[in-house]
Scaffold this motif. Structure first.
Motif, PDB file in Angstrom:
ATOM      1  N   LEU A   1      38.432  47.711  45.671  1.00 48.36           N
ATOM      2  CA  LEU A   1      38.091  47.257  47.021  1.00 48.36           C
ATOM      3  C   LEU A   1      38.997  46.108  47.445  1.00 48.36           C
ATOM      4  O   LEU A   1      39.496  46.074  48.577  1.00 48.36           O
ATOM      5  CB  LEU A   1      36.614  46.848  47.075  1.00 48.36           C
ATOM      6  CG  LEU A   1      36.064  46.377  48.424  1.00 48.36           C
ATOM      7  CD1 LEU A   1      34.600  46.802  48.575  1.00 48.36           C
ATOM      8  CD2 LEU A   1      36.158  44.856  48.565  1.00 48.36           C
ATOM      9  N   LEU A   2      39.215  45.163  46.530  1.00 48.75           N
ATOM     10  CA  LEU A   2      40.096  44.038  46.842  1.00 48.75           C
ATOM     11  C   LEU A   2      41.518  44.515  47.117  1.00 48.75           C
ATOM     12  O   LEU A   2      42.192  44.008  48.022  1.00 48.75           O
ATOM     13  CB  LEU A   2      40.083  43.032  45.692  1.00 48.75           C
ATOM     14  CG  LEU A   2      38.818  42.173  45.565  1.00 48.75           C
ATOM     15  CD1 LEU A   2      38.821  41.411  44.247  1.00 48.75           C
ATOM     16  CD2 LEU A   2      38.711  41.193  46.736  1.00 48.75           C
ATOM     17  N   GLU A   3      41.984  45.495  46.367  1.00 51.31           N
ATOM     18  CA  GLU A   3      43.326  46.020  46.592  1.00 51.31           C
ATOM     19  C   GLU A   3      43.446  46.650  47.979  1.00 51.31           C
ATOM     20  O   GLU A   3      44.465  46.467  48.672  1.00 51.31           O
ATOM     21  CB  GLU A   3      43.674  47.052  45.520  1.00 51.31           C
ATOM     22  CG  GLU A   3      43.943  46.443  44.154  1.00 51.31           C
ATOM     23  CD  GLU A   3      44.458  47.460  43.153  1.00 51.31           C
ATOM     24  OE1 GLU A   3      45.133  47.044  42.182  1.00 51.31           O
ATOM     25  OE2 GLU A   3      44.189  48.666  43.333  1.00 51.31           O
ATOM     26  N   VAL A   4      42.422  47.364  48.403  1.00 49.71           N
ATOM     27  CA  VAL A   4      42.442  47.979  49.733  1.00 49.71           C
ATOM     28  C   VAL A   4      42.403  46.909  50.819  1.00 49.71           C
ATOM     29  O   VAL A   4      43.148  46.968  51.806  1.00 49.71           O
ATOM     30  CB  VAL A   4      41.257  48.954  49.887  1.00 49.71           C
ATOM     31  CG1 VAL A   4      41.091  49.385  51.344  1.00 49.71           C
ATOM     32  CG2 VAL A   4      41.462  50.176  48.998  1.00 49.71           C
ATOM     33  N   VAL A   5      41.554  45.917  50.660  1.00 48.57           N
ATOM     34  CA  VAL A   5      41.418  44.865  51.664  1.00 48.57           C
ATOM     35  C   VAL A   5      42.685  44.021  51.769  1.00 48.57           C
ATOM     36  O   VAL A   5      43.155  43.708  52.873  1.00 48.57           O
ATOM     37  CB  VAL A   5      40.210  43.965  51.336  1.00 48.57           C
ATOM     38  CG1 VAL A   5      40.193  42.722  52.227  1.00 48.57           C
ATOM     39  CG2 VAL A   5      38.908  44.751  51.502  1.00 48.57           C
ATOM     40  N   LEU A   6      43.253  43.663  50.636  1.00 47.56           N
ATOM     41  CA  LEU A   6      44.406  42.755  50.613  1.00 47.56           C
ATOM     42  C   LEU A   6      45.731  43.482  50.732  1.00 47.56           C
ATOM     43  O   LEU A   6      46.759  42.860  51.039  1.00 47.56           O
ATOM     44  CB  LEU A   6      44.382  41.916  49.340  1.00 47.56           C
ATOM     45  CG  LEU A   6      43.122  41.057  49.129  1.00 47.56           C
ATOM     46  CD1 LEU A   6      43.181  40.352  47.781  1.00 47.56           C
ATOM     47  CD2 LEU A   6      42.957  40.041  50.260  1.00 47.56           C
ATOM     48  N   GLY A   7      45.735  44.769  50.437  1.00 43.01           N
ATOM     49  CA  GLY A   7      46.970  45.533  50.523  1.00 43.01           C
ATOM     50  C   GLY A   7      47.974  45.182  49.452  1.00 43.01           C
ATOM     51  O   GLY A   7      49.190  45.294  49.655  1.00 43.01           O
ATOM     52  N   GLU A   8      47.477  44.770  48.284  1.00 41.50           N
ATOM     53  CA  GLU A   8      48.360  44.412  47.173  1.00 41.50           C
ATOM     54  C   GLU A   8      47.630  44.645  45.861  1.00 41.50           C
ATOM     55  O   GLU A   8      46.388  44.706  45.830  1.00 41.50           O
ATOM     56  CB  GLU A   8      48.784  42.944  47.278  1.00 41.50           C
ATOM     57  CG  GLU A   8      47.630  41.964  47.236  1.00 41.50           C
ATOM     58  CD  GLU A   8      48.065  40.524  47.464  1.00 41.50           C
ATOM     59  OE1 GLU A   8      47.504  39.625  46.797  1.00 41.50           O
ATOM     60  OE2 GLU A   8      48.954  40.294  48.311  1.00 41.50           O
ATOM     61  N   PRO A   9      48.388  44.803  44.754  1.00 38.78           N
ATOM     62  CA  PRO A   9      47.742  45.050  43.458  1.00 38.78           C
ATOM     63  C   PRO A   9      46.876  43.869  43.021  1.00 38.78           C
ATOM     64  O   PRO A   9      47.184  42.709  43.316  1.00 38.78           O
ATOM     65  CB  PRO A   9      48.925  45.247  42.503  1.00 38.78           C
ATOM     66  CG  PRO A   9      50.082  45.600  43.371  1.00 38.78           C
ATOM     67  CD  PRO A   9      49.862  44.861  44.658  1.00 38.78           C
ATOM     68  N   VAL A  10      45.792  44.167  42.350  1.00 33.42           N
ATOM     69  CA  VAL A  10      44.891  43.158  41.810  1.00 33.42           C
ATOM     70  C   VAL A  10      44.722  43.430  40.320  1.00 33.42           C
ATOM     71  O   VAL A  10      44.481  44.576  39.913  1.00 33.42           O
ATOM     72  CB  VAL A  10      43.520  43.185  42.519  1.00 33.42           C
ATOM     73  CG1 VAL A  10      42.534  42.242  41.835  1.00 33.42           C
ATOM     74  CG2 VAL A  10      43.674  42.820  43.992  1.00 33.42           C
ATOM     75  N   ASP A  11      44.857  42.375  39.500  1.00 31.35           N
ATOM     76  CA  ASP A  11      44.704  42.521  38.055  1.00 31.35           C
ATOM     77  C   ASP A  11      43.280  42.940  37.694  1.00 31.35           C
ATOM     78  O   ASP A  11      42.361  42.882  38.527  1.00 31.35           O
ATOM     79  CB  ASP A  11      45.028  41.197  37.354  1.00 31.35           C
ATOM     80  CG  ASP A  11      46.494  40.806  37.486  1.00 31.35           C
ATOM     81  OD1 ASP A  11      47.315  41.710  37.744  1.00 31.35           O
ATOM     82  OD2 ASP A  11      46.805  39.609  37.357  1.00 31.35           O
ATOM     83  N   ARG A  12      43.115  43.294  36.449  1.00 38.27           N
ATOM     84  CA  ARG A  12      41.779  43.657  35.974  1.00 38.27           C
ATOM     85  C   ARG A  12      40.796  42.520  36.226  1.00 38.27           C
ATOM     86  O   ARG A  12      41.063  41.362  35.895  1.00 38.27           O
ATOM     87  CB  ARG A  12      41.831  43.961  34.467  1.00 38.27           C
ATOM     88  CG  ARG A  12      40.475  44.400  33.889  1.00 38.27           C
ATOM     89  CD  ARG A  12      40.592  44.664  32.387  1.00 38.27           C
ATOM     90  NE  ARG A  12      40.898  43.440  31.660  1.00 38.27           N
ATOM     91  CZ  ARG A  12      39.960  42.576  31.235  1.00 38.27           C
ATOM     92  NH1 ARG A  12      38.677  42.811  31.475  1.00 38.27           N
ATOM     93  NH2 ARG A  12      40.308  41.497  30.560  1.00 38.27           N
ATOM     94  N   VAL A  13      39.681  42.854  36.829  1.00 37.07           N
ATOM     95  CA  VAL A  13      38.643  41.855  37.108  1.00 37.07           C
ATOM     96  C   VAL A  13      37.918  41.528  35.813  1.00 37.07           C
ATOM     97  O   VAL A  13      37.337  42.411  35.168  1.00 37.07           O
ATOM     98  CB  VAL A  13      37.657  42.367  38.177  1.00 37.07           C
ATOM     99  CG1 VAL A  13      36.494  41.404  38.328  1.00 37.07           C
ATOM    100  CG2 VAL A  13      38.372  42.546  39.513  1.00 37.07           C
ATOM    101  N   ARG A  14      37.968  40.260  35.431  1.00 39.72           N
ATOM    102  CA  ARG A  14      37.356  39.860  34.168  1.00 39.72           C
ATOM    103  C   ARG A  14      35.870  39.603  34.308  1.00 39.72           C
ATOM    104  O   ARG A  14      35.098  39.815  33.366  1.00 39.72           O
ATOM    105  CB  ARG A  14      38.052  38.590  33.645  1.00 39.72           C
ATOM    106  CG  ARG A  14      39.528  38.778  33.350  1.00 39.72           C
ATOM    107  CD  ARG A  14      40.128  37.549  32.693  1.00 39.72           C
ATOM    108  NE  ARG A  14      39.988  36.354  33.526  1.00 39.72           N
ATOM    109  CZ  ARG A  14      40.551  35.179  33.242  1.00 39.72           C
ATOM    110  NH1 ARG A  14      41.266  35.050  32.134  1.00 39.72           N
ATOM    111  NH2 ARG A  14      40.406  34.151  34.046  1.00 39.72           N
TER     112      ARG A  14
END
Length: 289
Positions: A29-42
C-alpha cells in the motif's frame, strides 16, 4: 434481528486490523501511495500513542510502520477534518521528538512519511493526491534535505486518475469496488476474513458507534457553546460584560450553552468509557476521563 453489517476498509477498526496482521499489504500500500519501493516492513503498531513531553498534547497514530531506513504514519480519515495541515505538523513533530535520545545527532532521524487516506476532499481542490514538501521560496532547486514527506489522498476523486494501482486503491476506499488489481484483491480478502469473525466484527461496530457518538457530541458542544449559546447569551453576556468585562461576559454566555448539552453528553461518554474499558484500550480511556 438483522445481521450486523460488515466493517469497511476505510473504517478505523478494520483498517487497523488489516494493517496489523498483513505487513506485506502495508508495504505494498505504501509503495502504491508513494510511488516508490518500500523495504520490508519490520513492525506495525496501531493506535500508537506519542506524548512529546509530560503534560503536552499526545497524538494517537492509526498505523505506525517502520522499515530499516524509514518510518511511516498512515492515517485513515472518513470525515472532513478541520486544520488538517496543523494536525500533520503536530504529528510530525511528535514523531520526531520521540525518535532521538539525548545526545544523538540529528542525522539519526530516519526518513519520515505522514500519509492521510481520506474518503473526502480535505482541501476542496478536487485533486486525488496532494503532496506537500518544504521548498525554498527564492530557489526551488535548493534542497533542504529535511527528510520528511506528507501525502494526503482524496478517494472521492479516484475517477480523475489514469488506470493503475493508485486509482484501483482509491476506488476501493471510496466505493468498496474491486477491479482486478492484485493489492486491492488482497486487501478485500483480508477484510472478508476479519468480518468473518462475528465477535470481533460486533466489537468493532460497537467501538465505531461509540467513538462516532463522542465525536459528534464534541462537535455539538463546540457548536452549541460558540453558536446557539453565544447568540442566546449574547445580550445578557454583553450587559454583564459592561460591568465585569467583555471577555468574562462572553465566557459566561458560552458556559450557559455548554451546560445545556452537558447532561446528554455525560450519558454518551459514560457508554464510551465503558466500551473502552471492556476493549482494554486503557490509554484511550485515560484520555477520555
Amino acid at each position: 434481528m438483522d445481521e450486523p453489517r460488515d466493517l469497511l476498509f476505510h473504517e478505523w477498526p478494520m483498517f487497523n486490523q488489516v494493517m496489523t496482521n498483513e505487513h506485506d499489504i502495508c508495504r505494498r500500500l505504501l509503495e502504491v501511495v508513494l510511488g516508490e519501493p518500500v523495504d520490508r516492513v519490520r513492525n506495525v503498531e496501531v493506535e500508537r500513542t506519542v506524548e512529546p513531553r509530560l503534560g503536552a498534547k499526545g497524538v494517537r497514530l492509526d498505523a505506525f510502520a517502520s522499515t530499516a531506513n524509514a518510518v511511516y504514519d498512515v492515517e485513515i480519515q472518513a470525515y472532513t477534518m478541520k486544520e488538517l495541515g496543523r494536525r500533520m505538523r503536530y504529528y510530525q513533530s511528535a514523531m520526531d521528538s520521540s525518535a532521538l535520545r539525548r545526545g544523538q545527532p540529528y542525522r539519526n532521524l530516519a526518513e519520515s512519511y505522514v500519509v492521510f487516506i481520506c474518503t473526502e476532499d480535505q482541501f476542496d481542490a478536487a485533486l486525488p493526491v496532494y503532496h506537500f514538501e518544504m521548498v525554498c521560496c527564492e530557489d526551488e532547486a535548493v534542497d533542504l534535505r529535511h527528510g520528511f514527506h506528507w501525502v494526503v489522498l482524496n478517494a472521492s476523486a479516484w475517477e480523475t486518475l489514469a488506470e493503475g494501482p493508485l486509482r484501483s486503491l482509491l476506488k476501493y476506499v471510496a466505493a468498496g469496488e474491486e477491479d482486478g488489481d492484485a493489492l486491492v484483491a488482497d486487501i478485500a480478502a483480508a477484510v472478508r476474513r476479519a468480518n468473518g469473525n462475528a465477535v470481533w466484527r460486533q466489537k468493532g461496530l460497537d467501538m465505531l458507534t461509540y467513538i462516532e457518538d463522542a465525536r459528534i457530541q464534541a462537535e455539538l458542544i463546540v457548536e452549541e457553546g460558540l453558536g446557539n449559546a453565544y447568540n442566546s447569551g449574547m445580550e445578557e453576556g454583553l450587559a454583564k460584560g459592561m460591568e465585569q468585562g467583555i471577555e468574562q461576559g462572553i465566557e459566561q454566555g458560552i458556559a450557559q450553552g455548554i451546560a445545556r448539552v452537558r447532561e446528554e453528553t455525560v450519558a454518551r461518554l459514560n457508554k464510551l468509557n465503558s466500551c473502552l474499558l471492556s476493549a482494554n484500550r486503557l490509554s484511550d480511556l485515560q484520555r477520555a476521563l
